[in-house]
Design a protein around this motif. Structure first.
Motif, PDB file in Angstrom:
ATOM      1  N   MET A   1       1.960   2.164  -3.497  1.00  0.00           N
ATOM      2  CA  MET A   1       0.917   2.796  -4.313  1.00  0.00           C
ATOM      3  C   MET A   1       0.733   4.261  -3.947  1.00  0.00           C
ATOM      4  SD  MET A   1      -2.000  -0.162  -4.854  1.00  0.00           S
ATOM      5  CE  MET A   1      -2.256  -0.565  -3.120  1.00  0.00           C
ATOM      6  N   TRP A   2       0.695   4.555  -2.638  1.00  0.00           N
ATOM      7  CA  TRP A   2       0.508   5.942  -2.210  1.00  0.00           C
ATOM      8  C   TRP A   2       1.708   6.814  -2.583  1.00  0.00           C
ATOM      9  CZ3 TRP A   2      -4.209   7.076  -1.428  1.00  0.00           C
ATOM     10  CH2 TRP A   2      -5.080   6.243  -0.725  1.00  0.00           C
TER      11      TRP A   2
ATOM     12  N   SER B   1      -6.614  -1.689  -1.491  1.00  0.00           N
ATOM     13  CA  SER B   1      -6.175  -1.809  -0.101  1.00  0.00           C
ATOM     14  C   SER B   1      -7.260  -2.374   0.804  1.00  0.00           C
ATOM     15  CB  SER B   1      -5.733  -0.443   0.438  1.00  0.00           C
ATOM     16  OG  SER B   1      -4.689   0.104  -0.337  1.00  0.00           O
TER      17      SER B   1
ATOM     18  N   ILE C   1      -6.633   2.952  -5.443  1.00  0.00           N
ATOM     19  CA  ILE C   1      -5.717   2.484  -4.394  1.00  0.00           C
ATOM     20  C   ILE C   1      -6.508   2.000  -3.179  1.00  0.00           C
ATOM     21  CG2 ILE C   1      -3.912   3.193  -2.771  1.00  0.00           C
ATOM     22  CD1 ILE C   1      -2.939   5.172  -4.920  1.00  0.00           C
TER      23      ILE C   1
ATOM     24  N   GLN D   1       0.831  -1.202   0.000  1.00  0.00           N
ATOM     25  CA  GLN D   1       0.000   0.000   0.000  1.00  0.00           C
ATOM     26  C   GLN D   1       0.867   1.254   0.000  1.00  0.00           C
ATOM     27  OE1 GLN D   1      -2.803  -0.377   3.282  1.00  0.00           O
ATOM     28  NE2 GLN D   1      -3.153  -2.530   2.766  1.00  0.00           N
TER      29      GLN D   1
END
Length: 250
Positions: A51-52, A127, A123, A48
């Motif tokens: 992705m952020w 998640s 995202i 995660q």
């Protein structure tokens, strides 16, 4: 754009630092199954994070990658909440920290799936499947240990009392958060807080643990770069290789 960049960094840094904390426990779990479970949660959070921070780096437009943002920022540039940088402590403390974070994280990801920013919604959607498992797992273990032996209950209550003052920062919105709400990017704090308190109170009641007052004074500062000394130690360990050998790759 600056507000959205900061918001992305907050999400990425929360996942990054909590992942690093859990990675420290690899090989040190109280049981083999738990050792593997903690490592899997850490890997989920690290995915995660990527992705952020990848989206944040693209939005920043300076040619930096998610690796630059993870390994080449100092403590005052990190935007994680204070709860994720608290030391692991005993297993009860680690588990209670995870449960409180998961309870917020789950409802936030639910809200972000409806974000006006398609990339953020994507995202959050990816998640949410992992975060749902995280919350179910940590909640179940809080109940089992809270309603377990006198020793396990005492440890869980002590962990809850120590960590509760850090649980409110996630709902204390500043100008960055409020801009995201106004733009339809993020959910409002009131709804998240209500859902969080309802779920946490149900789990704690089942665990026979005394829930601290919801309106208790809360620590804050992490979201704007004001951290405890614990984050510095975590970053020193996490960032050492990249800073000792800049640009090194496999």
């Amino acid at each position: 754009m600056d507000a959205k960049l900061d918001y992305l960094l907050r999400q990425g840094d929360n996942a990054l630092i909590l992942s690093q904390q859990l990675c420290k426990l690899c090989g040190k779990g109280p049981a083999l199954e738990e050792d593997m479970a903690l490592a899997n949660v850490a890997l989920d959070l690290l995915g995660q994070t990527r992705m952020w921070l990848t989206y944040a780096a693209e939005l920043e437009g300076l040619g930096r990658s998610e690796d630059h943002l993870a390994y080449l920022r100092d403590a005052h540039q990190m935007r994680c909440c204070l709860i994720v940088e608290q030391p692991n402590g005993d297993y009860g403390f680690t588990l209670m920290r995870q449960f409180l974070f998961d309870s917020w994280h789950y409802f936030l990801m639910q809200g972000l799936t409806k974000s006006s920013d398609p990339r953020i919604a994507e995202i959050a959607e990816k998640s949410l499947k992992e975060v749902t498992y995280h919350l179910r797992r940590s909640g179940d273990l809080v109940v089992r240990l809270g309603d377990g032996t006198p020793d396990s209950r005492q440890r869980m209550q002590s962990a809850l009392d120590a960590l509760w003052p850090y649980s409110g920062e996630m709902f204390i919105y500043d100008d960055i958060d409020n801009q995201m709400v106004a733009q339809g990017v993020a959910p409002a704090a009131a709804g998240l807080r209500a859902s969080f308190l309802e779920h946490v109170s149900e789990i704690l009641a089942e665990a026979t643990l005394a829930m601290p007052p919801a309106d208790a004074w809360m620590q804050q500062g992490g979201k704007v770069g004001k951290h405890s000394e614990h984050l510095g130690y975590t970053l020193a360990e996490m960032q050492f290789l990249q800073r000792a050998y800049p640009g090194a790759d496999w």
